[in-house]
Motif scaffolding. Structure first.
Motif, PDB file in Angstrom:
ATOM      1  N   CYS A 168      21.883 -45.371   4.324  1.00 27.02           N
ATOM      2  CA  CYS A 168      22.852 -44.387   3.825  1.00 27.02           C
ATOM      3  C   CYS A 168      24.255 -44.978   3.718  1.00 27.02           C
ATOM      4  CB  CYS A 168      22.870 -43.152   4.727  1.00 27.02           C
ATOM      5  SG  CYS A 168      21.336 -42.189   4.707  1.00 27.02           S
ATOM      6  N   ASP A 169      24.647 -45.779   4.716  1.00 25.68           N
ATOM      7  CA  ASP A 169      25.983 -46.362   4.700  1.00 25.68           C
ATOM      8  C   ASP A 169      26.142 -47.384   3.578  1.00 25.68           C
ATOM      9  OD1 ASP A 169      26.723 -44.785   6.803  1.00 25.68           O
ATOM     10  OD2 ASP A 169      26.579 -46.350   8.326  1.00 25.68           O
ATOM     11  N   ALA A 170      25.078 -48.124   3.287  1.00 25.89           N
ATOM     12  CA  ALA A 170      25.145 -49.090   2.185  1.00 25.89           C
ATOM     13  C   ALA A 170      25.329 -48.368   0.852  1.00 25.89           C
ATOM     14  CB  ALA A 170      23.878 -49.945   2.159  1.00 25.89           C
ATOM     15  N   LEU A 171      24.628 -47.263   0.669  1.00 29.85           N
ATOM     16  CA  LEU A 171      24.796 -46.473  -0.551  1.00 29.85           C
ATOM     17  C   LEU A 171      26.209 -45.905  -0.633  1.00 29.85           C
ATOM     18  CD1 LEU A 171      21.455 -44.433  -0.730  1.00 29.85           C
ATOM     19  CD2 LEU A 171      22.033 -46.512  -1.982  1.00 29.85           C
ATOM     20  N   ARG A 172      26.681 -45.397   0.471  1.00 33.37           N
ATOM     21  CA  ARG A 172      28.009 -44.789   0.506  1.00 33.37           C
ATOM     22  C   ARG A 172      29.094 -45.828   0.168  1.00 33.37           C
ATOM     23  NH1 ARG A 172      27.604 -43.048   5.234  1.00 33.37           N
ATOM     24  NH2 ARG A 172      26.581 -41.091   4.660  1.00 33.37           N
ATOM     25  N   ALA A 173      28.921 -47.044   0.673  1.00 34.60           N
ATOM     26  CA  ALA A 173      29.902 -48.094   0.418  1.00 34.60           C
ATOM     27  C   ALA A 173      29.987 -48.452  -1.056  1.00 34.60           C
ATOM     28  CB  ALA A 173      29.557 -49.336   1.237  1.00 34.60           C
ATOM     29  N   ARG A 174      28.878 -48.260  -1.780  1.00 32.72           N
ATOM     30  CA  ARG A 174      28.856 -48.551  -3.222  1.00 32.72           C
ATOM     31  C   ARG A 174      29.048 -47.291  -4.061  1.00 32.72           C
ATOM     32  NH1 ARG A 174      26.117 -53.313  -4.924  1.00 32.72           N
ATOM     33  NH2 ARG A 174      25.973 -54.763  -3.176  1.00 32.72           N
ATOM     34  N   LYS A 175      29.326 -46.171  -3.361  1.00 36.45           N
ATOM     35  CA  LYS A 175      29.518 -44.885  -4.043  1.00 36.45           C
ATOM     36  C   LYS A 175      28.282 -44.482  -4.862  1.00 36.45           C
ATOM     37  CE  LYS A 175      34.580 -45.023  -4.295  1.00 36.45           C
ATOM     38  NZ  LYS A 175      34.688 -46.009  -3.217  1.00 36.45           N
ATOM     39  N   VAL A 176      27.105 -44.743  -4.275  1.00 35.42           N
ATOM     40  CA  VAL A 176      25.841 -44.342  -4.888  1.00 35.42           C
ATOM     41  C   VAL A 176      25.339 -43.110  -4.157  1.00 35.42           C
ATOM     42  CG1 VAL A 176      23.438 -44.982  -5.333  1.00 35.42           C
ATOM     43  CG2 VAL A 176      25.261 -46.676  -5.618  1.00 35.42           C
ATOM     44  N   LYS A 177      25.035 -42.063  -4.898  1.00 33.47           N
ATOM     45  CA  LYS A 177      24.632 -40.786  -4.308  1.00 33.47           C
ATOM     46  C   LYS A 177      23.207 -40.862  -3.752  1.00 33.47           C
ATOM     47  CE  LYS A 177      25.111 -35.863  -5.339  1.00 33.47           C
ATOM     48  NZ  LYS A 177      25.413 -34.876  -6.398  1.00 33.47           N
ATOM     49  N   HIS A 178      23.004 -40.239  -2.590  1.00 32.90           N
ATOM     50  CA  HIS A 178      21.676 -40.141  -1.994  1.00 32.90           C
ATOM     51  C   HIS A 178      21.351 -38.674  -1.745  1.00 32.90           C
ATOM     52  CE1 HIS A 178      18.150 -40.721   0.386  1.00 32.90           C
ATOM     53  NE2 HIS A 178      18.715 -40.347   1.522  1.00 32.90           N
ATOM     54  N   LEU A 179      20.313 -38.200  -2.393  1.00 33.56           N
ATOM     55  CA  LEU A 179      19.892 -36.812  -2.256  1.00 33.56           C
ATOM     56  C   LEU A 179      18.902 -36.666  -1.105  1.00 33.56           C
ATOM     57  CD1 LEU A 179      19.263 -36.029  -6.039  1.00 33.56           C
ATOM     58  CD2 LEU A 179      21.338 -35.547  -4.701  1.00 33.56           C
ATOM     59  N   LYS A 180      18.997 -35.566  -0.373  1.00 36.90           N
ATOM     60  CA  LYS A 180      18.061 -35.317   0.710  1.00 36.90           C
ATOM     61  C   LYS A 180      16.626 -35.265   0.204  1.00 36.90           C
ATOM     62  CE  LYS A 180      21.281 -32.780   3.698  1.00 36.90           C
ATOM     63  NZ  LYS A 180      21.562 -31.494   4.390  1.00 36.90           N
TER      64      LYS A 180
END
Length: 342
Positions: free
Chosen positions: A202-214
């Protein structure tokens, strides 16, 4: 049955010298050592482990408690642990709890402090840390061998690897390839044993501003079937995913077969990455890209720590950290079609 005294008489040395040679202790010359070993072989001498335990007031064995021996990680970890124990002149007792709380508790109660000089717990599984502390309180050393949260002190001596970094590295690899629709299969509850790996994802996605849906994540069991079933469900409900992060290799192998059964070509249609680097990952088709954790180092440092605790070493640390996880690129990951064709 030959005695140590008979071996000593044949070799022309004292029984203490024979004992030092067999335990690799003290200063014994090369020629003397060779005479002793030849006498041991000639007499067919075997040390009496029970007698040694009584004299030294310690058992000649260490115990290792596993969650599930059918998970390929555990036999590989056991082999490395056994090798480390033998280098210390100890034998290894192994208990497979099959993730049953009673199995782990019963093993600890029977073995700790009697049959073994200390207990290694591969991971806490369904056991509570308080249960381990109660064993520790009896004077028996306990070490958690595979602790996944190096920033959290469990209150039990442990060997920790950075599971958050492992999840981050695996996800960063998919992002570097150009994936932005990435699902997640986690072999535990969200805050369970693989929680650190998922947080890294999740943090790697957040750092690249990539959305992660539940809805793009599934939480279940750390097994081949668990990965197969979760991947079927995820890919059926979200067929536009171009990649899947899996928190461990065994469910990742299940995800590979689930993708194939649904008609996905890996990695052309779907990239899959796991964590651990068990031997099977290099033998699957396609071979699985994974993030290797330092299995051999964890085993070696776990045994070293347990020996220090059993010896009442005042310098024994509360936590030992391993080297960082490392990405192993193989054939199960590639750029998504939309990027690869540009």
């Amino acid at each position: 049955m030959a005695t140590i005294k008979e071996v000593a008489e044949l070799a022309g040395v004292t029984p203490t010298t024979v004992s030092n040679v067999l335990r690799d202790r003290g200063r014994v010359g090369t020629a003397t050592r060779e005479r002793v070993l030849n006498a041991v072989a000639a007499k067919g001498y075997r040390p009496n482990l029970n007698a040694r335990a009584l004299v030294e007031r310690r058992a000649p064995t260490l115990a290792l408690m596993l969650g599930c021996i059918t998970n390929p990680f555990y036999p590989e970890f056991t082999l490395q642990t056994n090798n480390a124990a033998r280098r210390h002149g100890r034998f290894l007792l192994v208990c497979n709890t099959d993730y049953e709380p009673d199995g782990g508790s019963g093993f600890l109660a029977e073995v700790a402090g009697s049959l073994s000089d200390g207990v290694l717990v591969a991971n806490t599984g369904s056991l509570q840390v308080d249960e381990l502390k109660s064993i520790q309180a009896t004077g028996t050393p306990v070490v958690i061998s595979v602790w996944e949260f190096p920033d959290v002190d469990p209150g039990i001596p442990c060997v920790a690897f950075d599971s958050h970094k492992a999840g981050y590295i695996a996800t960063d690899h998919l992002l570097d390839l150009g994936h932005s629709r990435i699902g997640a299969l986690v072999g535990s509850e969200k805050n369970g044993i693989h929680g650190g790996r998922y947080k890294g994802f999740c943090d790697a996605l957040r750092a690249r501003k990539v959305k992660h849906l539940k809805t793009d994540a599934r939480f279940g069991t750390d097994s081949y079937q668990g990965g197969f079933d979760a991947a079927l469900d995820l890919l059926t409900s979200t067929p536009d995913l171009t990649a899947i992060f899996v928190s461990n290799d065994l469910p990742a192998l299940g995800a590979l077969n689930a993708a194939a059964s649904l008609g996905f070509n890996v990695p052309e249609d779907l990239s899959i990455v796991g964590i651990t680097n068990i031997e099977l990952t290099s033998q699957s088709r396609p071979a699985l890209t994974t993030v290797a954790i330092p299995t051999a180092e964890m085993a070696e440092k776990s045994v070293d720590l347990l020996i220090k605790l059993a010896s009442n070493d005042p310098d024994a640390p509360a936590m030992v950290r391993t080297a960082d996880p490392v990405l192993i690129k193989r054939a199960s990951t590639a750029a998504p079609k939309s990027r690869a064709t540009k």
